[in-house]
Every structure is written in C-alpha cells, then in structure tokens.
Design a protein around this motif. Structure first.
Motif, short mmCIF file in Angstrom:
data_model
loop_
_atom_site.label_atom_id
_atom_site.label_comp_id
_atom_site.label_asym_id
_atom_site.label_seq_id
_atom_site.Cartn_x
_atom_site.Cartn_y
_atom_site.Cartn_z
N LEU A 117 -39.00 32.28 -44.35
CA LEU A 117 -39.49 31.34 -43.32
C LEU A 117 -38.53 31.24 -42.13
O LEU A 117 -38.92 30.84 -41.04
CB LEU A 117 -39.66 29.94 -43.92
N ALA A 118 -37.27 31.61 -42.36
CA ALA A 118 -36.22 31.34 -41.36
C ALA A 118 -36.45 32.13 -40.08
O ALA A 118 -36.09 31.68 -38.99
CB ALA A 118 -34.84 31.65 -41.93
N THR A 119 -37.06 33.31 -40.20
CA THR A 119 -37.31 34.09 -38.99
C THR A 119 -38.76 33.92 -38.53
O THR A 119 -39.17 34.49 -37.52
CB THR A 119 -37.01 35.58 -39.25
N LYS A 120 -39.51 33.13 -39.27
CA LYS A 120 -40.92 32.87 -38.91
C LYS A 120 -41.02 31.61 -38.06
O LYS A 120 -41.83 31.53 -37.14
CB LYS A 120 -41.71 32.72 -40.22
N TYR A 121 -40.20 30.61 -38.37
CA TYR A 121 -40.23 29.33 -37.64
C TYR A 121 -38.95 29.16 -36.82
O TYR A 121 -37.85 29.27 -37.37
CB TYR A 121 -40.37 28.17 -38.63
N PRO A 122 -39.10 28.87 -35.53
CA PRO A 122 -37.89 28.77 -34.69
C PRO A 122 -37.08 27.50 -34.93
O PRO A 122 -36.03 27.33 -34.32
CB PRO A 122 -38.46 28.82 -33.27
N ASN A 123 -37.57 26.61 -35.79
CA ASN A 123 -36.83 25.35 -36.02
C ASN A 123 -36.22 25.26 -37.41
O ASN A 123 -35.86 24.19 -37.87
CB ASN A 123 -37.76 24.14 -35.77
N LEU A 124 -36.12 26.42 -38.08
CA LEU A 124 -35.55 26.43 -39.43
C LEU A 124 -34.28 27.27 -39.45
O LEU A 124 -34.26 28.39 -38.92
CB LEU A 124 -36.56 27.00 -40.42
N VAL A 125 -33.21 26.73 -40.03
CA VAL A 125 -31.97 27.48 -40.23
C VAL A 125 -31.65 27.49 -41.71
O VAL A 125 -31.61 26.41 -42.33
CB VAL A 125 -30.79 26.83 -39.48
N VAL A 126 -31.46 28.65 -42.28
CA VAL A 126 -31.10 28.73 -43.70
C VAL A 126 -29.64 29.19 -43.80
O VAL A 126 -29.25 30.19 -43.19
CB VAL A 126 -32.02 29.69 -44.47
N VAL A 127 -28.85 28.44 -44.55
CA VAL A 127 -27.43 28.74 -44.71
C VAL A 127 -27.18 29.20 -46.14
O VAL A 127 -27.71 28.63 -47.09
CB VAL A 127 -26.56 27.50 -44.37
N ARG A 128 -26.37 30.23 -46.29
CA ARG A 128 -26.07 30.83 -47.59
C ARG A 128 -24.56 31.02 -47.76
O ARG A 128 -23.84 31.04 -46.76
CB ARG A 128 -26.75 32.21 -47.68
N THR A 129 -24.14 31.22 -48.98
CA THR A 129 -22.71 31.40 -49.24
C THR A 129 -22.47 32.55 -50.21
O THR A 129 -23.36 32.87 -51.00
CB THR A 129 -22.10 30.12 -49.81
N PHE A 130 -21.30 33.15 -50.14
CA PHE A 130 -20.87 34.15 -51.13
C PHE A 130 -20.05 33.48 -52.24
O PHE A 130 -19.55 34.14 -53.14
CB PHE A 130 -19.99 35.22 -50.46
N SER A 131 -19.90 32.15 -52.15
CA SER A 131 -18.98 31.46 -53.06
C SER A 131 -19.54 31.25 -54.45
O SER A 131 -18.79 30.99 -55.39
CB SER A 131 -18.60 30.09 -52.48
N LYS A 132 -20.86 31.31 -54.59
CA LYS A 132 -21.46 31.01 -55.89
C LYS A 132 -21.92 32.29 -56.58
O LYS A 132 -21.17 32.88 -57.34
CB LYS A 132 -22.62 30.02 -55.70
N SER A 133 -23.13 32.77 -56.27
CA SER A 133 -23.70 33.89 -57.04
C SER A 133 -22.91 35.18 -56.84
O SER A 133 -23.01 36.09 -57.67
CB SER A 133 -25.16 34.09 -56.66
N TYR A 175 -27.18 45.11 -57.33
CA TYR A 175 -27.28 45.32 -58.78
C TYR A 175 -26.34 44.36 -59.51
O TYR A 175 -26.73 43.66 -60.45
CB TYR A 175 -26.93 46.78 -59.12
N TYR A 176 -25.09 44.31 -59.04
CA TYR A 176 -24.09 43.41 -59.67
C TYR A 176 -24.49 41.95 -59.47
O TYR A 176 -24.36 41.13 -60.39
CB TYR A 176 -22.71 43.70 -59.06
N LEU A 177 -24.98 41.63 -58.28
CA LEU A 177 -25.42 40.26 -57.99
C LEU A 177 -26.47 39.83 -59.01
O LEU A 177 -26.34 38.76 -59.64
CB LEU A 177 -26.02 40.20 -56.57
#
Lengths: 356, 356
Positions: free
Chosen positions: B195-211, B260-262
């Motif tokens: 959805l993040a690139t479909k709607y101009p009012n949505l920002v999705v934040v992700r991290t490498f700290s968990k998975s 694969y590792y993820l």
C-alpha cells in the motif's frame, strides 16, 4: 515535494557533498579523505565475534567509547559526546541550543554545512566577511549578540584562528556559546580542547574522518562541560538513542587508543603538504598557508575551474567551489607521496599545454 | 542542564531503552533482540578490504543499498529511504512532516519512542485508548484531524491491526499522513508495504533489528511515495548527509539480499513463539495472542514485576513496564529453543516457590 512537507522547509538547501563518481578508479583528492587505511587495530577490532555481536543493541550511552575518548584527551566521560559523524554531532549541538529565529554567526567563507543547517532550521544567520587573505579577525566577533561557530582550521582555506584569540572571545562572552569545529586541527597541532572543559560556553567538535583516515566510518565527538554534554545526550535520546552501532564503536575505540598510528599519519600528511605547497609555488601557484590536510591555491595562467576539469580528465578529483568568493581557487586534498607526485605531473602537463 | 538549552526542551522526557547490564552473562529476552547471528553473508561482506574502504566517505545517497532494498520489496530506489535505525527513520519522518503544535495521534499503549519524540519536539499528541484486550479499533481513528502513527504489530502487546483496516483509514483520509511502524511485521506475515507506494499518504517504516538479527547494526528503512522519500532525503542532507557508514551499508546489502536466511530465522522464532505460548498457558499464564517476536503475559499467582526480578536473579532479562496500564504484564522476547526451555524451567521453579 509532497503535500505533507512542513512549510518552513520548502526553501531548504540541502548540503551537497563532494562528488564520488564510481565510473572508474580516481585519485580522490576532493573531499579531504585519504587513501591511508584506518589503524591496524581497527582491522583487528572488527572480528567475526564482533560481527555476531551485531545481533544485540549496542550501548546507547556509548560508555566504553566515551571512556576511551575521555582517557586519550584527558577529560571525563561526562564531558564527551560521541556521534555518527561530526555532522550529526553538530546537528545535535544546534538542535539542543538553537531554535528558529535565534542568531548565529559564522565566517562567510567556511564549511558549507553550517549555512545548510541554519537555513533549513530557520536560524537567523549572519555571515561575517573574512579578510582578503582569508584570515579571520577575532575582533569582528567580540561584541555580537548571538552564538558563533568556527571551523578551525577553516575549510576550504586552511587558515587558523590563534587559540588565544578564541579564548579571549569565549572569556569575554560567557553568555554566548562558541562552537569550534576542529575537524582539521590535528594537522595544525594546536587545539581548543583544553579550553572546552574550562569554559562552560565552549563546545569543541572533532571527527575521525580526517586524521584517523576513517571518513567512511563516520564518527565524530564533542568535548564540552558536563552540562552541555548532558543536554546533547537528552536530545539524542529523544531523536535516535542508538546513534552509533556496535561495530562502529568497536572500530572507534580501537582507533582512538592507537595514538602512535595517528601521529604517524599526521606527520606524513603534514610533510606531504609542505612539500606539495613548495612544489606548487615553484610552478608559480599562489598557495594559502594551510594548517589542514589540503591546500587552497590558484595559478595565473589557468582558471581553477578549468584546472579542476582537466585534472578530472586525468582521473584526479579536486574540489572547485562555484561561489564567487572562492571560484578563483582550487582545493586539493593532501594524500600519499605517490598521489601528490602524480598530481604534480598532471598539473605540469596541463600548465605546459596552456602556455602553448 | 546548561544555561544554553532551548527552553522548549526543558521538560523533555528522553527515551529509556531496555536495560543492558554487562556484569555477567545474561539470557537476554528484554529488548526483542536475538542471540541468532546476522546472515552468514554479512560475515562475508565485512571483509578486510571493506574495512580499508572506511577511509573514504560512503555514498550519502546510499544508492546501492536503496537499490537492494527496492529490489527485494518490489519498489523503486526513489521509494526507499534508509537510515541509522528505524528510530532515526521515524525521527526524519516526524521532522519532515510535523512541526511544533501539530496534531499527532497514536494508541495509548504502543512503542514509547513516539511519546518521547512528540513531547520533546512539541507535537500536540493525543493518545487513543486501546480496547481491554489491547486490540485497536480502526473506527477510533477514522474521523480525526491530524496524522497518525501505529506500530503494527503493536509493541509491547503483539496485537496487529488488519491490513484492510489500515487501507480503509488511509483511503478515507487522503490529506492525513499515516505512519505504520512494521518493526515486527515479519513475524506476522502481513504487511502494508504494497500500500505504501499506492497511497501518497502512507509511510511504512521497517527495521533490520528484529527479523534480520541485526539490532546492533541499527539499520532501518522507509517505503513511501517518491515525493515523501525525496522530502525525507532533503531533511537528511540538511541534518546528517552521511547517516549510514560504509561497513553498515555493506552489511545491510548482504543481509537484505539473503531472503532465504531471513525466512529461516522468522520461521524458527514463530515456531518457538507458538510453542512457548502454549507452554506458558499450560502453566496457567494468560498470554495475549502475539504477532511479534515476544509474548505479553501474566500469571495470577505472582506479580509480573516480581517475576521479572526473580528471573533476573537467574540471569534472565525480561521487560516489565511500570506504566499502570501495562504493569500487570511481562514482555518476554522469543529466543532460541534452548533459551525458551531454560526460561520455562526458571518460571516453573519460581511458580513452585510462590505456591509453597
């Protein structure tokens, strides 16, 4: 630009770093970095177990790293702030102690990032002209109403303000903050660091990007009073608590402790600088006396923009600033003996062509 | 506090990260990290020549890293922002699109950093109560006047808002920005990313700290419209242009490509989570169904603060929040099978003591 951007930022002028083309191998003398490697201790510190250790959060208080910096510079951990590059450290200083509309002064010729920051975040900046020889008269700063930031030695000129002058300024204006960015001070040998814990209105900012050959690691630190450092840490813990990752800190600790390697690298670059200056002068260049790891120079027979272009054709990157006050000059970073020898050959060839 | 601190910051409440005592070896299940190592590809990527490469500035535009993230998530480089941890990414989002006095809404139970940021930087925050079972009713957010931030799945509860609900919210409020922090989404398997690139009012934040088992590396990214990402980059280039160092990006590129590792790590943690939940329930615990790499639980016979203390005496760190709405519960990060087996033994012993 999105419709969401805060109005105040619509006129911002983001910083433009020195170019880093990757299309071929360059002799890279445009961003005051170096081809010298980090300390051998850094290679040892980034071990496989240190990489595994990246699974866990690093210490956000950066105790071990701050202790190591403190011990090398003869201050306490509470007087040291460490950050993700001197730019981040400066941004935390400015964020903590400046707000929209507050007055800030700096020389009209200096590191461009101060202007970027001031403009973006709405500080009321005033740029004070340097003298014709690029020197800075401390008297121009004695009776102002606002805080001050200096790069000392200055970039891109290599000129330095005597430490006594800065002490006079700091002493006379206890209610005004003076920030001294000493990115290049190791190549000068003089420093405001002993004053930073003596005067509560002085902040000294340092980097590992120059004399420690670690631009890509992006480590900076500040030394100041305990109170100032505590404020900066509060802001950091409200913006990005874990600002230095575990491998970066391991590299930083190893590097800061290896003062032997640091001194060796500084001596080498300073020797090369003085040799290169003298070689340039023998070719008829005007060279500003430099206290940093670069020279700022020009030749009467060729414009610096043209010289920069022609050197780039030879695979040698240098930095030319289009700004009217600077465009006469070319900034050339000092590298190894071999790099400087090659640059000299290229310059000689270019000058010979011009004369024909 | 120094005399120079900006008045507005005098009441700030810096974020308090989970404790990281180093006095002995702990089984560390208090900060949603893991004892699993980063991908083997990361160990290969941080080679000696990559360390030498730290001499030169990293690419401030992070082209290679953004391209790698874009390719894995099926978007373009211009739709990806990478940063020094999800906290920095969130701070750049908030800095770019919020100013003092602007309204921001988030659930009253969520990641504490949002409150820290909002309070420090003077946003007008309103916390919307979650339901008794910690679920979030999207209807509570449908007709508000201001922007919204969610952690989804939520921390510390592990509850998730259905993606369809978020799409409804985003679609109905095109003039309001919705920020979704998906730190834990990999353990759920659902995501707002498409959805993040479909709607101009949505920002999705992700991290490498968990998975990706890289909390200590501190890498985060955002996916959103090109316009939003361009704004965030402008702010970054005005605050700290080189926010990711060269070794960190090399590690990030290697990690993001190793899907694969993820997947293997995610499956393992999810399996361990479901097993541990069932084991806890067999011991009489109440456990909130979790979509993340932790469980939020309590037992009728012992307070969670006491259980947390007693586990710590056994060298096992878990997280108890003193906040009145949370203090009944204990958050336990899901680790390896061996770690969870040891925690269960410790819990059984503690419960047996309490019953005596």
């Amino acid at each position: 630009m999105s419709i969401f951007l805060v109005d105040e930022y619509k006129e911002m002028e983001p910083y433009v770093p020195g170019e880093q083309p990757k299309d071929k191998l360059y002799i890279k003398l445009n961003a005051n970095e170096t081809s010298l490697p980090p300390s051998p201790k850094v290679f040892e510190a980034i071990s496989k177990s240190e990489i595994w250790n990246m699974s866990y959060y690093a210490d956000p208080h950066c105790h071990e790293f701050r202790k190591a910096v403190a011990s090398v510079y003869g201050v306490t951990e509470e007087e040291v702030f460490v950050g993700n590059g001197a730019d981040e450290v400066l941004s935390f200083v400015l964020m903590s102690f400046f707000r929209r509309g507050m007055k800030i002064y700096f020389p009209d010729i200096t590191y461009g990032f101060y202007r970027t920051y001031a403009k973006t975040y709405g500080l009321d900046m005033e740029e004070i002209p340097v003298k014709d020889d690029f020197s800075i008269d401390i008297n121009d700063y004695m009776d102002l109403e606002g805080d001050i930031i200096f790069a000392n030695p200055n970039n891109p000129t290599g000129r330095a303000i005597p430490i006594d002058d800065i002490e006079k300024l700091v002493k006379k204006n206890p209610e005004r903050m003076v920030i001294v960015d000493e990115a290049y001070a190791d190549y000068w040998g003089e420093t405001c660091l002993p004053l930073a814990t003596k005067y509560p209105n002085l902040v000294v900012v340092r980097t590992f990007s120059k004399s420690r050959n670690m631009a890509g690691t992006h480590i900076g630190f500040a030394i100041a009073s305990k109170e100032i450092i505590a404020d900066m840490n509060s802001i950091k813990f409200s913006f990005n608590p874990f600002n230095l990752n575990s491998v970066t800190m391991a590299a930083g600790i190893a590097a800061v402790k290896d003062t032997y390697y640091l001194d060796k690298c500084i001596n080498r670059i300073v020797t090369n600088r003085e040799q290169f200056k003298s070689d340039l002068e023998n070719l008829g260049f005007h060279v500003i006396p430099s206290k940093a790891n670069f020279v700022f120079c020009y030749h009467d027979t060729i414009s610096s923009s043209e010289l920069c272009e022609k050197l780039k054709e030879e695979g040698i990157l240098t930095r030319h600033f289009a700004d009217a006050k600077l465009d006469k000059y070319l900034r050339i970073t000092i590298g190894t003996e071999q790099e400087m020898a090659v640059v000299l050959i290229a310059i000689k060839e270019i000058l010979a062509e011009v004369k024909v």
